[in-house]
Design a protein around this motif. Sequence first.
Motif, PDB file in Angstrom:
ATOM      1  N   LYS A  16       1.428   8.024  16.576  1.00 25.09           N
ATOM      2  CA  LYS A  16       1.705   6.682  16.048  1.00 25.09           C
ATOM      3  C   LYS A  16       0.520   6.125  15.271  1.00 25.09           C
ATOM      4  CE  LYS A  16       5.231   5.234  19.336  1.00 25.09           C
ATOM      5  NZ  LYS A  16       5.636   4.201  20.300  1.00 25.09           N
ATOM      6  N   ALA A  17      -0.692   6.300  15.786  1.00 23.79           N
ATOM      7  CA  ALA A  17      -1.885   5.806  15.084  1.00 23.79           C
ATOM      8  C   ALA A  17      -2.075   6.556  13.766  1.00 23.79           C
ATOM      9  CB  ALA A  17      -3.117   5.953  15.964  1.00 23.79           C
ATOM     10  N   LEU A  18      -1.843   7.865  13.777  1.00 25.89           N
ATOM     11  CA  LEU A  18      -1.975   8.652  12.552  1.00 25.89           C
ATOM     12  C   LEU A  18      -0.921   8.250  11.527  1.00 25.89           C
ATOM     13  CD1 LEU A  18      -3.309  10.869  10.913  1.00 25.89           C
ATOM     14  CD2 LEU A  18      -1.837  12.520  12.092  1.00 25.89           C
ATOM     15  N   ASN A  19       0.314   8.055  11.955  1.00 25.38           N
ATOM     16  CA  ASN A  19       1.365   7.646  11.025  1.00 25.38           C
ATOM     17  C   ASN A  19       1.059   6.287  10.406  1.00 25.38           C
ATOM     18  OD1 ASN A  19       3.417   9.700  10.792  1.00 25.38           O
ATOM     19  ND2 ASN A  19       3.714   9.429  12.981  1.00 25.38           N
ATOM     20  N   ARG A  20       0.516   5.366  11.196  1.00 28.55           N
ATOM     21  CA  ARG A  20       0.139   4.052  10.662  1.00 28.55           C
ATOM     22  C   ARG A  20      -0.929   4.214   9.590  1.00 28.55           C
ATOM     23  NH1 ARG A  20      -3.895   0.408  11.412  1.00 28.55           N
ATOM     24  NH2 ARG A  20      -3.368  -1.776  11.053  1.00 28.55           N
ATOM     25  N   ALA A  21      -1.971   5.010   9.881  1.00 30.67           N
ATOM     26  CA  ALA A  21      -3.053   5.222   8.914  1.00 30.67           C
ATOM     27  C   ALA A  21      -2.526   5.864   7.631  1.00 30.67           C
ATOM     28  CB  ALA A  21      -4.141   6.098   9.537  1.00 30.67           C
ATOM     29  N   LEU A  22      -1.704   6.896   7.764  1.00 28.09           N
ATOM     30  CA  LEU A  22      -1.172   7.584   6.585  1.00 28.09           C
ATOM     31  C   LEU A  22      -0.249   6.682   5.770  1.00 28.09           C
ATOM     32  CD1 LEU A  22      -0.520  11.119   8.104  1.00 28.09           C
ATOM     33  CD2 LEU A  22      -2.393  10.423   6.589  1.00 28.09           C
ATOM     34  N   LEU A  23       0.476   5.802   6.444  1.00 30.84           N
ATOM     35  CA  LEU A  23       1.338   4.874   5.721  1.00 30.84           C
ATOM     36  C   LEU A  23       0.502   3.864   4.933  1.00 30.84           C
ATOM     37  CD1 LEU A  23       4.592   3.527   6.006  1.00 30.84           C
ATOM     38  CD2 LEU A  23       2.930   1.741   6.443  1.00 30.84           C
ATOM     39  N   LEU A  24      -0.555   3.358   5.540  1.00 23.12           N
ATOM     40  CA  LEU A  24      -1.355   2.332   4.886  1.00 23.12           C
ATOM     41  C   LEU A  24      -2.138   2.858   3.685  1.00 23.12           C
ATOM     42  CD1 LEU A  24      -2.560   0.261   7.959  1.00 23.12           C
ATOM     43  CD2 LEU A  24      -0.768  -0.312   6.314  1.00 23.12           C
ATOM     44  N   TRP A  80     -12.741  14.212  -0.570  1.00 23.52           N
ATOM     45  CA  TRP A  80     -11.740  14.092   0.470  1.00 23.52           C
ATOM     46  C   TRP A  80     -11.658  12.694   1.037  1.00 23.52           C
ATOM     47  CZ3 TRP A  80     -16.651  15.503   1.297  1.00 23.52           C
ATOM     48  CH2 TRP A  80     -17.301  15.038   2.433  1.00 23.52           C
ATOM     49  N   LEU A  81     -10.655  12.483   1.849  1.00 23.92           N
ATOM     50  CA  LEU A  81     -10.491  11.256   2.619  1.00 23.92           C
ATOM     51  C   LEU A  81     -10.444  11.658   4.083  1.00 23.92           C
ATOM     52  CD1 LEU A  81      -8.320   8.243   1.920  1.00 23.92           C
ATOM     53  CD2 LEU A  81      -8.104   9.353   4.130  1.00 23.92           C
ATOM     54  N   VAL A  82     -11.200  10.964   4.894  1.00 16.52           N
ATOM     55  CA  VAL A  82     -11.279  11.278   6.321  1.00 16.52           C
ATOM     56  C   VAL A  82     -10.856  10.057   7.121  1.00 16.52           C
ATOM     57  CG1 VAL A  82     -12.825  11.833   8.237  1.00 16.52           C
ATOM     58  CG2 VAL A  82     -13.165  12.925   6.036  1.00 16.52           C
ATOM     59  N   THR A  83     -10.023  10.275   8.105  1.00 12.41           N
ATOM     60  CA  THR A  83      -9.797   9.230   9.095  1.00 12.41           C
ATOM     61  C   THR A  83     -10.280   9.796  10.423  1.00 12.41           C
ATOM     62  OG1 THR A  83      -8.250   7.615   9.991  1.00 12.41           O
ATOM     63  CG2 THR A  83      -7.385   9.822   9.604  1.00 12.41           C
ATOM     64  N   HIS A  84     -11.044   9.007  11.118  1.00 14.74           N
ATOM     65  CA  HIS A  84     -11.646   9.430  12.377  1.00 14.74           C
ATOM     66  C   HIS A  84     -11.515   8.295  13.381  1.00 14.74           C
ATOM     67  CE1 HIS A  84     -14.548   7.126  10.266  1.00 14.74           C
ATOM     68  NE2 HIS A  84     -15.587   7.428  11.002  1.00 14.74           N
ATOM     69  N   GLN A  85     -12.109   8.456  14.549  1.00 14.06           N
ATOM     70  CA  GLN A  85     -11.883   7.480  15.610  1.00 14.06           C
ATOM     71  C   GLN A  85     -12.302   6.070  15.196  1.00 14.06           C
ATOM     72  OE1 GLN A  85     -10.113   8.246  18.334  1.00 14.06           O
ATOM     73  NE2 GLN A  85     -10.101   6.055  18.701  1.00 14.06           N
ATOM     74  N   ARG A  86     -13.465   5.927  14.609  1.00 10.92           N
ATOM     75  CA  ARG A  86     -13.907   4.592  14.175  1.00 10.92           C
ATOM     76  C   ARG A  86     -12.928   4.019  13.149  1.00 10.92           C
ATOM     77  NH1 ARG A  86     -19.647   2.957  11.350  1.00 10.92           N
ATOM     78  NH2 ARG A  86     -19.123   0.773  10.991  1.00 10.92           N
ATOM     79  N   GLY A  87     -12.435   4.866  12.257  1.00  6.75           N
ATOM     80  CA  GLY A  87     -11.471   4.421  11.255  1.00  6.75           C
ATOM     81  C   GLY A  87     -10.171   3.944  11.881  1.00  6.75           C
ATOM     82  N   LEU A  88      -9.693   4.672  12.879  1.00  8.45           N
ATOM     83  CA  LEU A  88      -8.455   4.270  13.541  1.00  8.45           C
ATOM     84  C   LEU A  88      -8.635   2.926  14.245  1.00  8.45           C
ATOM     85  CD1 LEU A  88      -7.312   7.690  15.023  1.00  8.45           C
ATOM     86  CD2 LEU A  88      -6.291   6.472  13.094  1.00  8.45           C
ATOM     87  N   GLU A  89      -9.831   2.666  14.744  1.00 11.24           N
ATOM     88  CA  GLU A  89     -10.100   1.418  15.443  1.00 11.24           C
ATOM     89  C   GLU A  89     -10.300   0.238  14.491  1.00 11.24           C
ATOM     90  OE1 GLU A  89     -13.507   2.523  17.772  1.00 11.24           O
ATOM     91  OE2 GLU A  89     -12.316   3.769  19.125  1.00 11.24           O
TER      92      GLU A  89
END
Length: 194
Positions: A16-24, A80-89
């Motif tokens: 769910k967190a990954l889908n939210r990030a990818l959607l945004l 590249w684009l990176v999403t990581h724990q800090r990014g998800l928060e």
Amino acid sequence: MVANWAVFVTTKPSAKALNRALLLIQDFEFTEYPDESLWVLLTSKQLPSKDPGPKFLPVPDINGNNDFAPMSFTEINVNWLVTHQRGLETSTCLVCEQAYYYDPGGGGSVAGLTSEFRACRILYEPAHGMIVNLEISNMGFEEFMDKKAGEQEDRAWKWRSFPPDTNTYLEDMFNEDIKRANALREQRHGGFAN
């Protein structure tokens, strides 16, 4: 041909967190969601020999099949684009650019890509615009950096937004925000995003 940009996930997010990030990070200005996407989610170190095509939402849980989860963003040395724990928060991601060496004096040094890079922490929503502008060399990396804030403790620069200069800009952003909010509401309703 439309270019697709790589997204690497260097953490173990919930689906769910990954889908939210990818959607945004979707481009709601120039693509038609949900039928078009410009992002490719890469989870294997065995990179494909040809463009695998975009990844459409929702994506399944990738935690059992993501070679990049234990890596730092410094270990992935490409544009590249990176999403990581800090990014998800914080609803941010890192847009990174590999440094190019150029010898303006012609002193015999070979110009080309180096093993160095720069990263900029940016909100999800404007990340697509930054990637596109870097890709087509419309803007340089420095134009997105908050130089006054300096490089942060994680070696990333803070993103500097641009002040809107026309009513058309504000109207376009408002329309994109409405499309993005509707898509996120739909993903949440389906149980795919948080």
